[in-house]
Write a protein that holds these residues in place. Structure first.
Motif, PDB file in Angstrom:
ATOM      1  N   VAL A  23      59.403  10.004 104.377  1.00  0.00           N
ATOM      2  CA  VAL A  23      58.498   9.065 103.691  1.00  0.00           C
ATOM      3  C   VAL A  23      58.129   9.574 102.302  1.00  0.00           C
ATOM      4  O   VAL A  23      58.133   8.809 101.325  1.00  0.00           O
ATOM      5  CB  VAL A  23      57.224   8.828 104.535  1.00  0.00           C
ATOM      6  N   ILE A  24      57.812  10.860 102.196  1.00  0.00           N
ATOM      7  CA  ILE A  24      57.473  11.436 100.890  1.00  0.00           C
ATOM      8  C   ILE A  24      58.656  11.296  99.932  1.00  0.00           C
ATOM      9  O   ILE A  24      58.489  10.960  98.755  1.00  0.00           O
ATOM     10  CB  ILE A  24      57.060  12.912 101.026  1.00  0.00           C
ATOM     11  N   GLY A  25      59.874  11.540 100.439  1.00  0.00           N
ATOM     12  CA  GLY A  25      61.062  11.384  99.605  1.00  0.00           C
ATOM     13  C   GLY A  25      61.301   9.955  99.194  1.00  0.00           C
ATOM     14  O   GLY A  25      61.605   9.675  98.027  1.00  0.00           O
ATOM     15  N   LEU A  26      61.157   9.021 100.135  1.00  0.00           N
ATOM     16  CA  LEU A  26      61.373   7.597  99.852  1.00  0.00           C
ATOM     17  C   LEU A  26      60.393   7.066  98.817  1.00  0.00           C
ATOM     18  O   LEU A  26      60.715   6.150  98.052  1.00  0.00           O
ATOM     19  CB  LEU A  26      61.253   6.792 101.144  1.00  0.00           C
ATOM     20  N   ILE A  27      59.195   7.643  98.776  1.00  0.00           N
ATOM     21  CA  ILE A  27      58.185   7.197  97.811  1.00  0.00           C
ATOM     22  C   ILE A  27      58.333   7.929  96.482  1.00  0.00           C
ATOM     23  O   ILE A  27      58.289   7.317  95.409  1.00  0.00           O
ATOM     24  CB  ILE A  27      56.764   7.415  98.377  1.00  0.00           C
ATOM     25  N   VAL A  29      60.879   9.786  95.002  1.00  0.00           N
ATOM     26  CA  VAL A  29      62.091   9.682  94.175  1.00  0.00           C
ATOM     27  C   VAL A  29      62.070   8.435  93.291  1.00  0.00           C
ATOM     28  O   VAL A  29      62.218   8.537  92.064  1.00  0.00           O
ATOM     29  CB  VAL A  29      63.366   9.726  95.044  1.00  0.00           C
ATOM     30  N   PRO A  30      61.891   7.218  93.845  1.00  0.00           N
ATOM     31  CA  PRO A  30      61.882   6.038  92.975  1.00  0.00           C
ATOM     32  C   PRO A  30      60.723   6.022  91.983  1.00  0.00           C
ATOM     33  O   PRO A  30      60.900   5.602  90.833  1.00  0.00           O
ATOM     34  CB  PRO A  30      61.797   4.862  93.958  1.00  0.00           C
ATOM     35  N   LEU A  31      59.542   6.485  92.405  1.00  0.00           N
ATOM     36  CA  LEU A  31      58.396   6.507  91.485  1.00  0.00           C
ATOM     37  C   LEU A  31      58.637   7.456  90.324  1.00  0.00           C
ATOM     38  O   LEU A  31      58.282   7.162  89.177  1.00  0.00           O
ATOM     39  CB  LEU A  31      57.122   6.903  92.229  1.00  0.00           C
ATOM     40  N   HIS A  32      59.240   8.614  90.610  1.00  0.00           N
ATOM     41  CA  HIS A  32      59.508   9.589  89.557  1.00  0.00           C
ATOM     42  C   HIS A  32      60.493   9.027  88.534  1.00  0.00           C
ATOM     43  O   HIS A  32      60.383   9.308  87.338  1.00  0.00           O
ATOM     44  CB  HIS A  32      60.080  10.865  90.177  1.00  0.00           C
ATOM     45  N   ILE A  33      61.437   8.225  88.994  1.00  0.00           N
ATOM     46  CA  ILE A  33      62.418   7.614  88.090  1.00  0.00           C
ATOM     47  C   ILE A  33      61.803   6.446  87.324  1.00  0.00           C
ATOM     48  O   ILE A  33      61.938   6.349  86.097  1.00  0.00           O
ATOM     49  CB  ILE A  33      63.647   7.134  88.881  1.00  0.00           C
ATOM     50  N   ILE A  34      61.107   5.561  88.030  1.00  0.00           N
ATOM     51  CA  ILE A  34      60.543   4.347  87.421  1.00  0.00           C
ATOM     52  C   ILE A  34      59.547   4.676  86.322  1.00  0.00           C
ATOM     53  O   ILE A  34      59.535   4.043  85.255  1.00  0.00           O
ATOM     54  CB  ILE A  34      59.872   3.471  88.499  1.00  0.00           C
ATOM     55  N   PHE A  35      58.693   5.682  86.545  1.00  0.00           N
ATOM     56  CA  PHE A  35      57.656   6.024  85.569  1.00  0.00           C
ATOM     57  C   PHE A  35      58.120   7.077  84.562  1.00  0.00           C
ATOM     58  O   PHE A  35      57.314   7.608  83.807  1.00  0.00           O
ATOM     59  CB  PHE A  35      56.402   6.506  86.290  1.00  0.00           C
ATOM     60  N   ARG A 107      53.614  10.706  87.659  1.00  0.00           N
ATOM     61  CA  ARG A 107      54.685  11.710  87.651  1.00  0.00           C
ATOM     62  C   ARG A 107      54.145  13.127  87.823  1.00  0.00           C
ATOM     63  O   ARG A 107      54.900  14.036  88.157  1.00  0.00           O
ATOM     64  CB  ARG A 107      55.508  11.619  86.365  1.00  0.00           C
ATOM     65  N   THR A 108      52.845  13.317  87.592  1.00  0.00           N
ATOM     66  CA  THR A 108      52.240  14.616  87.898  1.00  0.00           C
ATOM     67  C   THR A 108      52.316  14.885  89.392  1.00  0.00           C
ATOM     68  O   THR A 108      52.599  16.002  89.837  1.00  0.00           O
ATOM     69  CB  THR A 108      50.770  14.650  87.449  1.00  0.00           C
ATOM     70  N   ILE A 109      52.087  13.817  90.169  1.00  0.00           N
ATOM     71  CA  ILE A 109      52.129  13.926  91.625  1.00  0.00           C
ATOM     72  C   ILE A 109      53.571  14.045  92.111  1.00  0.00           C
ATOM     73  O   ILE A 109      53.896  14.920  92.916  1.00  0.00           O
ATOM     74  CB  ILE A 109      51.447  12.711  92.283  1.00  0.00           C
ATOM     75  N   THR A 110      54.441  13.152  91.619  1.00  0.00           N
ATOM     76  CA  THR A 110      55.834  13.171  92.089  1.00  0.00           C
ATOM     77  C   THR A 110      56.554  14.442  91.655  1.00  0.00           C
ATOM     78  O   THR A 110      57.451  14.922  92.363  1.00  0.00           O
ATOM     79  CB  THR A 110      56.605  11.943  91.577  1.00  0.00           C
ATOM     80  N   ASN A 111      56.176  14.984  90.501  1.00  0.00           N
ATOM     81  CA  ASN A 111      56.762  16.253  90.074  1.00  0.00           C
ATOM     82  C   ASN A 111      56.442  17.347  91.082  1.00  0.00           C
ATOM     83  O   ASN A 111      57.315  18.163  91.433  1.00  0.00           O
ATOM     84  CB  ASN A 111      56.224  16.640  88.692  1.00  0.00           C
ATOM     85  N   PHE A 112      55.207  17.342  91.579  1.00  0.00           N
ATOM     86  CA  PHE A 112      54.801  18.335  92.578  1.00  0.00           C
ATOM     87  C   PHE A 112      55.505  18.103  93.911  1.00  0.00           C
ATOM     88  O   PHE A 112      55.992  19.053  94.535  1.00  0.00           O
ATOM     89  CB  PHE A 112      53.280  18.283  92.772  1.00  0.00           C
TER      90      PHE A 112
END
Length: 226
Positions: A23-27, A29-35, A107-112
């Motif tokens: 679930v963490i990966g599914l959320i 990965v796309p958010l990190h790319i989109i933003f 992206r601060t969150i997704t980077n982590f």
């Protein structure tokens, strides 16, 4: 771990842990790319590719655990490969790339989550939930397939359009934009290859040591019974 929890409870906990990683990966990965300021650049990163691999592996594992309750040898090999990739992602980012850019907003969150949380969760999953098995050392060459393919494609693309996903793959510029020559790039690739081989060797060795320890403990307990 199976000696601490009943088999059914262990399987249930493993299923929940796999769900968390997927679930963490599914959320993330796309958010990190989109933003991303430039999504096309973000999609070329090894971090994104390796996290996609992890997400796919653990999603498939969820299905297998739900249907069959037990995974096959290929799934075990894939999870070990995922662990090696995640260790490289965490260590490379933390020690080499973390000072090279700043992240804001989501992206601060997704980077982590992509560079730290998922790698740590994959490691914890291997420690507590994955059955340790006896692997031959030649398996390391299979685990090397993805990193070698990624590096080759990145270099070939760079020769055509001048874009390289990381500065240490760029032979044309000087630090911090590149490393100055193809010879330096080759040395770096050899270095990374050795790191992957060392991690693979260590992983197989730890598996073997744990199995030998369990076997010795089993023999000792049987002697006491006799």
């Amino acid at each position: 771990m199976s000696g601490i929890f009943p088999k059914e409870r262990l399987l249930y906990t493993k299923f929940l842990f796999h769900s968390l990683i997927a679930v963490i990966g599914l959320i993330s990965v796309p958010l990190h790319i989109i933003f991303s300021p430039d999504p096309s650049v973000s999609m070329t990163k090894f971090t994104i590719h390796s996290n996609v691999i992890v997400t796919i592996i653990f999603t498939i594992s969820l299905f297998v655990l739900f249907v069959k309750k037990k995974e096959n040898h290929m799934m075990d090999l894939c999870k070990n490969a995922a662990l090696i990739y995640m260790i490289v992602v965490l260590s490379t980012y933390h020690f080499i790339l973390s000072s090279g850019g700043e992240y804001g907003g989501i992206r601060t969150i997704t980077n982590f989550t992509l560079h730290y949380l998922i790698p740590i969760l994959v490691l914890l999953n291997w420690i507590f939930f994955e059955e340790k098995k006896w692997y031959r050392y030649k398996i390391i060459f299979y685990w090397l397939a993805f990193p070698i393919l990624y590096g080759a494609i990145s270099l070939i693309r760079g020769m055509y359009d001048g874009f390289y996903p990381y500065f240490f793959l760029n032979p044309n510029g000087h630090f911090p934009d590149g490393v100055g020559s193809y010879a330096n790039v080759a040395l770096i690739i050899v270095g990374f290859t050795l790191v992957y081989c060392m991690l693979g060797f260590l992983l197989i060795l730890i598996n073997r040591v744990i199995l030998r320890f369990k076997h010795a403990k089993y023999i000792k307990s049987n002697k006491k019974v006799i």
